[in-house]
Design a protein around this motif. Structure first.
Motif, short mmCIF file in Angstrom:
data_model
loop_
_atom_site.label_atom_id
_atom_site.label_comp_id
_atom_site.label_asym_id
_atom_site.label_seq_id
_atom_site.Cartn_x
_atom_site.Cartn_y
_atom_site.Cartn_z
N GLU A 111 0.82 -1.22 0.00
CA GLU A 111 0.00 0.00 0.00
C GLU A 111 0.85 1.26 0.00
OE1 GLU A 111 -3.13 0.32 -0.44
OE2 GLU A 111 -3.66 -1.81 -0.40
N ALA A 112 1.97 1.25 0.74
CA ALA A 112 2.82 2.44 0.78
C ALA A 112 3.46 2.71 -0.58
CB ALA A 112 3.90 2.28 1.86
N SER A 113 3.93 1.66 -1.23
CA SER A 113 4.53 1.83 -2.56
C SER A 113 3.48 2.29 -3.57
CB SER A 113 5.16 0.52 -3.03
OG SER A 113 6.26 0.16 -2.22
N ALA A 114 2.27 1.74 -3.47
CA ALA A 114 1.19 2.16 -4.38
C ALA A 114 0.87 3.63 -4.18
CB ALA A 114 -0.05 1.31 -4.14
N ALA A 115 0.82 4.06 -2.91
CA ALA A 115 0.55 5.47 -2.62
C ALA A 115 1.66 6.36 -3.17
CB ALA A 115 0.39 5.68 -1.12
N LEU A 116 2.91 5.88 -3.08
CA LEU A 116 4.04 6.65 -3.60
C LEU A 116 3.93 6.83 -5.12
CD1 LEU A 116 6.78 8.02 -3.48
CD2 LEU A 116 7.85 5.74 -3.32
N VAL A 117 3.59 5.75 -5.82
CA VAL A 117 3.42 5.86 -7.28
C VAL A 117 2.33 6.86 -7.60
CG1 VAL A 117 2.73 4.60 -9.36
CG2 VAL A 117 4.27 3.51 -7.70
N HIS A 118 1.22 6.82 -6.86
CA HIS A 118 0.12 7.75 -7.11
C HIS A 118 0.57 9.19 -6.88
CE1 HIS A 118 -3.61 9.97 -6.20
NE2 HIS A 118 -4.13 9.18 -7.13
N GLN A 119 1.32 9.44 -5.81
CA GLN A 119 1.77 10.80 -5.52
C GLN A 119 2.76 11.30 -6.57
OE1 GLN A 119 0.74 13.08 -3.06
NE2 GLN A 119 -0.91 11.55 -3.19
N LEU A 120 3.62 10.43 -7.06
CA LEU A 120 4.53 10.83 -8.12
C LEU A 120 3.75 11.24 -9.37
CD1 LEU A 120 7.27 8.05 -7.75
CD2 LEU A 120 7.52 10.49 -7.22
N ALA A 121 2.64 10.52 -9.66
CA ALA A 121 1.80 10.90 -10.80
C ALA A 121 1.14 12.24 -10.56
CB ALA A 121 0.75 9.82 -11.06
N VAL A 122 0.68 12.49 -9.33
CA VAL A 122 0.03 13.76 -9.00
C VAL A 122 1.00 14.92 -9.13
CG1 VAL A 122 -1.02 15.09 -7.14
CG2 VAL A 122 -1.70 12.71 -7.49
N HIS A 123 2.23 14.75 -8.63
CA HIS A 123 3.21 15.83 -8.68
C HIS A 123 3.68 16.10 -10.11
CE1 HIS A 123 4.05 16.68 -4.34
NE2 HIS A 123 3.39 15.53 -4.22
N GLY A 124 3.72 15.06 -10.94
CA GLY A 124 3.97 15.27 -12.36
C GLY A 124 5.41 15.49 -12.77
N ARG A 125 6.36 15.41 -11.83
CA ARG A 125 7.76 15.63 -12.21
C ARG A 125 8.40 14.35 -12.75
NH1 ARG A 125 7.46 18.89 -7.52
NH2 ARG A 125 8.19 17.16 -6.21
N THR A 126 7.85 13.21 -12.37
CA THR A 126 8.38 11.92 -12.81
C THR A 126 7.41 11.29 -13.80
OG1 THR A 126 9.53 11.55 -10.72
CG2 THR A 126 9.09 9.61 -12.08
N ARG A 127 7.91 10.91 -14.97
CA ARG A 127 7.07 10.21 -15.94
C ARG A 127 6.99 8.73 -15.53
NH1 ARG A 127 10.64 12.99 -18.86
NH2 ARG A 127 11.63 11.15 -19.78
N LEU A 128 5.81 8.16 -15.65
CA LEU A 128 5.55 6.81 -15.15
C LEU A 128 5.11 5.89 -16.29
CD1 LEU A 128 3.56 7.87 -11.99
CD2 LEU A 128 5.80 6.81 -11.96
N VAL A 129 5.68 4.69 -16.32
CA VAL A 129 5.22 3.62 -17.20
C VAL A 129 4.89 2.45 -16.29
CG1 VAL A 129 5.81 2.07 -19.09
CG2 VAL A 129 6.62 4.43 -19.12
N VAL A 130 3.61 2.12 -16.17
CA VAL A 130 3.13 1.19 -15.15
C VAL A 130 2.43 0.01 -15.82
CG1 VAL A 130 1.67 0.96 -13.10
CG2 VAL A 130 2.80 3.15 -13.58
N ALA A 131 2.67 -1.20 -15.30
CA ALA A 131 1.96 -2.40 -15.78
C ALA A 131 1.26 -3.05 -14.60
CB ALA A 131 2.93 -3.38 -16.42
N ALA A 132 0.00 -3.46 -14.81
CA ALA A 132 -0.78 -4.13 -13.76
C ALA A 132 -1.64 -5.20 -14.38
CB ALA A 132 -1.65 -3.12 -13.01
#
Length: 578
Positions: A111-132
């Motif tokens: 859950e903590a890692s998932a929340a971190l990924v979400h916050q990085l997306a919100v802040h927008g400074r890090t581009r994300l490529v995610v697979a689920a």
């Protein structure tokens, strides 16, 4: 920071990346500067990880991966990127310098890692490529990446048959085996890789005498992935459920009104859970092609001996299947229909009646499946070496593949030859003797009407007549006055021709070369003539690497695996009906 290139050995199957050009481009576009990123979802084993790897190849990126073992440990997936005892805000600050973050198996994140990924997306400074994985349960923070429209969402579809066949092209497998593997796996590349390994290790692959290709005839290996995929069947404990499923496995499709000797309540329960299906004719089948072979393999020898049908017992169902296929052939509507009985006979190495084999070969030919048409004809000739219908179908498939004289059509197709050969005068005469979409094709060709030819091609493709559709689009490319319309027709013709298993008809001759740049055409022509990359580089004053890059791009556009498949593209055959 861990780069994806360093971890590439842990990702993807041991074969070249094939197909997925549109999806690959979407992921790449979504991960460049100015974009926030993309989430790729799809069933397990479908190729999400490999797609991500290819999309970020050569970039400066960090990789994190969720695992079942660490899904309860805070920030476990980010342990190699973060210090001990970090808070969520601190983790966001620590990763602010990461420009591209690749998150694999995000459904397994704590859950903590998932929340971190979400916050990085919100802040927008890090581009994300995610697979689920989908439909696996996903942490809410990960689901909100696409439901909250923070990132682009790509739902990855199963790899289609033609791209699966391209993936297996170097394995020397015969067409019926390739089709069987695709049908069982339905785009599950993890399962496909494991089955291939099991078949090669346990030795059930045998040589086909006429072609030298490898054929799989025999039961399904019960590998770990197979057992995982069919656990919902093998673990059934409800009253009568396992017995009903096994009866279907050994006798599907069960005819209408089979409830007379089966428990209707059990059937209804299995249907509600998506384990069986009832078609429009009332026939009952297992819901997935993998289920029957897996249940048969798990039944044990004594039980299998009691439940298994003999070829004689298959005769009524096989005759019914043959009649259905013949009706589709007669109606020139060959959209895919289930035909498991003939496939069961062929897969088991049992004799396939010549009459059925000839109809199945004609059906496959009309669909543009030329190699499969030849394979079905050979199956019929194994049972009846002198059968005239099977010999005709084998010759027809060879001719359409550029390996023999064109065989005259029969029935309504006898007058269609001039249309397929692109002869306007012959097409004008044939109009009176053709019906429906074939007559419209003849009329459009006689008028030299590019838009009408495109419309006819679409109608042919809708009926499953892919080879005829490819030819109509190719003719439209030559008839259009608008260069943009001509390019579009050519592109459509190439896409359909790639699905026709090496078709080399007059209408398609040289067609695909029109999709290449002038430099690619130049290099492909020299490669097809037998020159090595170094010889081409010396002749054109280019580097060997540049030549290799041009050839790789050309192979992708042409649907070719290597230079051995290039020479036919340069042929300009001038065949006429023989």
């Amino acid at each position: 920071m861990t780069s994806c290139e360093q971890d590439a050995r842990t990702l993807g199957p041991p074969w070249p990346f094939t197909g997925r050009e549109d999806e690959l481009e979407l992921v790449r576009r979504s991960s460049v500067a100015g974009r926030q990123g993309v989430v790729v979802t799809g069933p397990a084993g479908i190729g999400k990880t490999r797609l991500l790897r290819e999309a970020v190849r050569g970039t400066d990126s960090a990789l994190v991966t969720g695992t079942p073992e660490t899904s309860a440990l805070p920030f476990a997936a980010f342990a190699h990127l973060l210090p001990d005892r970090v808070s969520l805000p601190g983790a966001v600050r620590q990763l602010s310098g990461v420009r591209l973050l690749v998150v694999d198996d995000a459904h397994l994140l704590d859950e903590a890692s998932a929340a971190l990924v979400h916050q990085l997306a919100v802040h927008g400074r890090t581009r994300l490529v995610v697979a689920a994985a989908d439909p696996a349960p996903v942490p809410g923070a990960i689901a909100r990446l696409w439901t909250g429209e923070l990132l682009t969402h790509l739902s990855l579809a199963p790899l289609p048959y033609d791209e699966t066949a391209a993936l297996l092209a170097d394995g020397g497998l015969e067409p019926l085996t390739v089709r069987r593997l695709h049908r069982l796996c339905r785009g599950d590349l993890r399962l496909l890789r494991e089955l291939l390994g099991a078949l090669r290790e346990s030795g059930p692959l045998t040589r086909v005498p006429d072609t030298g290709e490898w054929a799989w005839r025999g039961p399904l290996p019960l590998t770990a992935t197979v057992r995982d995929r069919v656990a919902s069947l093998l673990d059934r404990r409800g009253p009568g459920e396992r017995d009903t499923l096994e009866r279907l496995a050994f006798a599907e499709p069960l005819p209408p009104h089979c409830d007379e000797d089966l428990d209707l309540a059990v059937l209804e329960r299995l249907e509600a859970e998506g384990l069986i299906q009832v078609d429009d004719g009332g026939r009952v089948r297992l819901a997935h092609p993998l289920h029957g072979p897996a249940l048969r393999a798990a039944a044990g020898r004594l039980r299998a001996r009691r439940l298994a049908r003999t070829p004689d017992q298959c005769e009524p169902a096989l005759k019914d299947e043959q009649e259905q296929l013949a009706e589709h052939v007669e109606a020139l509507d060959v959209r895919e229909v289930p035909a498991p009985v003939g496939e069961w006979l062929a897969a088991g190495g049992l004799p396939v009646p010549a009459g059925y084999a000839a109809v199945r070969a004609r059906y496959s030919w009309l669909r543009g499946e030329l190699r499969e048409a030849a394979a079905w004809a050979r199956e019929g000739l194994r049972a009846a070496p002198g059968d005239a219908a099977c010999r005709t179908e084998l010759a027809r498939a060879a001719a359409e593949s550029g390996e023999g004289a064109v065989v005259r059509g029969d029935g309504g197709l006898a007058h269609y030859g001039a249309v397929r050969l692109g002869e306007p005068a012959g097409a004008a005469k044939a109009v009176r003797r053709l019906d429906g979409v074939l007559a419209r094709h003849a009329q459009a060709l006689a008028r030299g009407d590019g838009p009408a030819l495109d419309r006819v091609a679409a109608a042919l493709a809708e009926r499953g007549l892919l080879l005829f559709a490819a030819e109509a689009h190719a003719q439209a490319a030559g008839a259009h006055r608008d260069p943009r319309a001509a390019r579009m027709s050519r592109t459509r013709a190439v896409a359909l021709a790639r699905r026709c298993q090496g078709a080399r008809t007059p209408a398609l001759a040289g067609l695909v070369l029109g999709e290449l740049t002038s430099r690619q055409r130049q290099i492909v022509t020299l490669a097809a003539a037998g020159l090595s990359n170094r010889q081409i580089a010396e002749r054109l004053t280019l580097s060997v690497r540049t030549v290799g890059n041009h050839l790789y791009s050309a192979y992708t556009r042409l649907g070719a695996s290597d230079r051995t498949s290039l020479p036919w593209l340069l042929d300009q055959p001038d065949r006429r009906s023989a």
